[in-house]
Design a protein around this motif. Structure first.
Motif, PDB file in Angstrom:
ATOM      1  N   GLU A   1       0.835  -1.218   0.000  1.00 34.46           N
ATOM      2  CA  GLU A   1       0.000   0.000   0.000  1.00 34.46           C
ATOM      3  C   GLU A   1       0.864   1.261   0.000  1.00 34.46           C
ATOM      4  O   GLU A   1       0.502   2.262  -0.618  1.00 34.46           O
ATOM      5  CB  GLU A   1      -0.972  -0.009   1.189  1.00 34.46           C
TER       6      GLU A   1
ATOM      7  N   ALA B   1       0.895   7.051  -6.440  1.00 39.04           N
ATOM      8  CA  ALA B   1      -0.175   8.055  -6.509  1.00 39.04           C
ATOM      9  C   ALA B   1       0.402   9.459  -6.337  1.00 39.04           C
ATOM     10  O   ALA B   1       0.014  10.395  -7.044  1.00 39.04           O
ATOM     11  CB  ALA B   1      -1.222   7.781  -5.426  1.00 39.04           C
TER      12      ALA B   1
ATOM     13  N   THR C   1       1.899  11.056  -9.377  1.00 38.66           N
ATOM     14  CA  THR C   1       0.952  11.613 -10.349  1.00 38.66           C
ATOM     15  C   THR C   1       0.473  12.999  -9.923  1.00 38.66           C
ATOM     16  O   THR C   1      -0.047  13.759 -10.730  1.00 38.66           O
ATOM     17  CB  THR C   1      -0.304  10.719 -10.528  1.00 38.66           C
TER      18      THR C   1
ATOM     19  N   ASN D   1      -2.061  13.613  -8.118  1.00 39.76           N
ATOM     20  CA  ASN D   1      -3.526  13.651  -7.996  1.00 39.76           C
ATOM     21  C   ASN D   1      -3.931  13.491  -6.528  1.00 39.76           C
ATOM     22  O   ASN D   1      -3.771  12.412  -5.937  1.00 39.76           O
ATOM     23  CB  ASN D   1      -4.125  12.536  -8.865  1.00 39.76           C
TER      24      ASN D   1
ATOM     25  N   ASP E   1      -6.809  13.275  -5.002  1.00 42.14           N
ATOM     26  CA  ASP E   1      -7.822  12.259  -4.690  1.00 42.14           C
ATOM     27  C   ASP E   1      -7.202  10.859  -4.608  1.00 42.14           C
ATOM     28  O   ASP E   1      -7.538  10.084  -3.711  1.00 42.14           O
ATOM     29  CB  ASP E   1      -8.961  12.281  -5.714  1.00 42.14           C
ATOM     30  N   SER E   2      -6.310  10.552  -5.532  1.00 45.07           N
ATOM     31  CA  SER E   2      -5.626   9.247  -5.496  1.00 45.07           C
ATOM     32  C   SER E   2      -4.762   9.144  -4.249  1.00 45.07           C
ATOM     33  O   SER E   2      -4.666   8.083  -3.631  1.00 45.07           O
ATOM     34  CB  SER E   2      -4.727   9.057  -6.713  1.00 45.07           C
ATOM     35  N   ILE E   3      -4.132  10.258  -3.882  1.00 49.07           N
ATOM     36  CA  ILE E   3      -3.285  10.274  -2.688  1.00 49.07           C
ATOM     37  C   ILE E   3      -4.136   9.998  -1.446  1.00 49.07           C
ATOM     38  O   ILE E   3      -3.760   9.193  -0.584  1.00 49.07           O
ATOM     39  CB  ILE E   3      -2.528  11.617  -2.571  1.00 49.07           C
ATOM     40  N   LYS E   4      -5.301  10.638  -1.382  1.00 52.24           N
ATOM     41  CA  LYS E   4      -6.200  10.428  -0.229  1.00 52.24           C
ATOM     42  C   LYS E   4      -6.579   8.960  -0.093  1.00 52.24           C
ATOM     43  O   LYS E   4      -6.548   8.394   1.006  1.00 52.24           O
ATOM     44  CB  LYS E   4      -7.473  11.270  -0.391  1.00 52.24           C
ATOM     45  N   THR E   5      -6.957   8.343  -1.216  1.00 52.42           N
ATOM     46  CA  THR E   5      -7.342   6.915  -1.208  1.00 52.42           C
ATOM     47  C   THR E   5      -6.185   6.055  -0.715  1.00 52.42           C
ATOM     48  O   THR E   5      -6.364   5.167   0.124  1.00 52.42           O
ATOM     49  CB  THR E   5      -7.756   6.483  -2.635  1.00 52.42           C
ATOM     50  N   ALA E   6      -4.987   6.350  -1.235  1.00 50.11           N
ATOM     51  CA  ALA E   6      -3.816   5.538  -0.891  1.00 50.11           C
ATOM     52  C   ALA E   6      -3.375   5.765   0.557  1.00 50.11           C
ATOM     53  O   ALA E   6      -2.941   4.831   1.235  1.00 50.11           O
ATOM     54  CB  ALA E   6      -2.681   5.834  -1.864  1.00 50.11           C
TER      55      ALA E   6
ATOM     56  N   LYS F   1       1.926   1.927  -3.450  1.00 58.32           N
ATOM     57  CA  LYS F   1       0.823   2.523  -4.225  1.00 58.32           C
ATOM     58  C   LYS F   1       0.686   4.011  -3.894  1.00 58.32           C
ATOM     59  O   LYS F   1       0.371   4.826  -4.764  1.00 58.32           O
ATOM     60  CB  LYS F   1      -0.497   1.804  -3.924  1.00 58.32           C
TER      61      LYS F   1
END
Ligand code: ASC
Length: 150
Positions: free
Chosen positions: A113, A120, A123, A125, A127-132, A116
């Motif tokens: 994780e 993220a 990139t 991004n 939103d992707s960072i928040k998810t990761a 990932k």
């Protein structure tokens, strides 16, 4: 082995050549080593986490650099959980040495994780960072709940 297979194998050996087991002069050194690695990892992860939570302004460059450091640091603590390093100034529970496969599974999941998160952050991004960040923090918590005295 086909040469391409061999090449992939050789590349993976290089990529994972951070010591999987290591010798320490004293058990205290192993404890200090893994705590230090986890501390540096957490400081870098926490910086990205604060941005993901909106507690600090988002800086894509700092996030990417910090996530990359956290990703690398995440590989280091595990070599320092050898036999005999279950004593001293450690919150590590004895279960770590009784259930090494499960402990490794949790450690591996965290590293996956965290990698990932680093991807993220590259990139930029948010939103992707928040998810990761959320997925990675979940793996920290799972392992702490099982294997860390609090
Ligand atoms: C952190 C940190 C942890 C995890 C955990 C997630 O930043 O130090 O141990 O995230 O709090 O729930």
């Amino acid at each position: 082995m086909k040469s391409t297979t061999l090449l992939v194998f050789a590349a993976s050996v290089v990529a994972f050549s951070v010591p999987a087991s290591a010798q320490f002069a004293k058990p205290e050194d192993a404890v200090k080593y893994r705590k230090s690695a986890l501390f540096v990892m957490q400081q870098n992860f926490g910086r990205v986490g604060a941005m993901a939570a909106g507690k600090t302004p988002f800086d894509a460059k700092v996030a990417a650099e910090s996530a990359a450091v956290a990703d690398f640091m995440a590989k280091l603590p595990w070599a320092a959980f050898g036999e005999g390093s279950d004593k001293g100034e450690t919150r590590a529970k004895a279960e770590i040495w009784k259930e090494p496969a499960k402990f490794k599974e949790y450690a591996d999941k965290m590293q996956l994780e965290m990698s990932k998160l680093s991807a993220a952050a590259k990139t930029g991004n948010l939103d992707s960072i928040k998810t990761a960040v959320s997925a990675t923090a979940g793996t920290c918590k799972t392992c702490h709940d099982a294997y860390r005295k609090d």
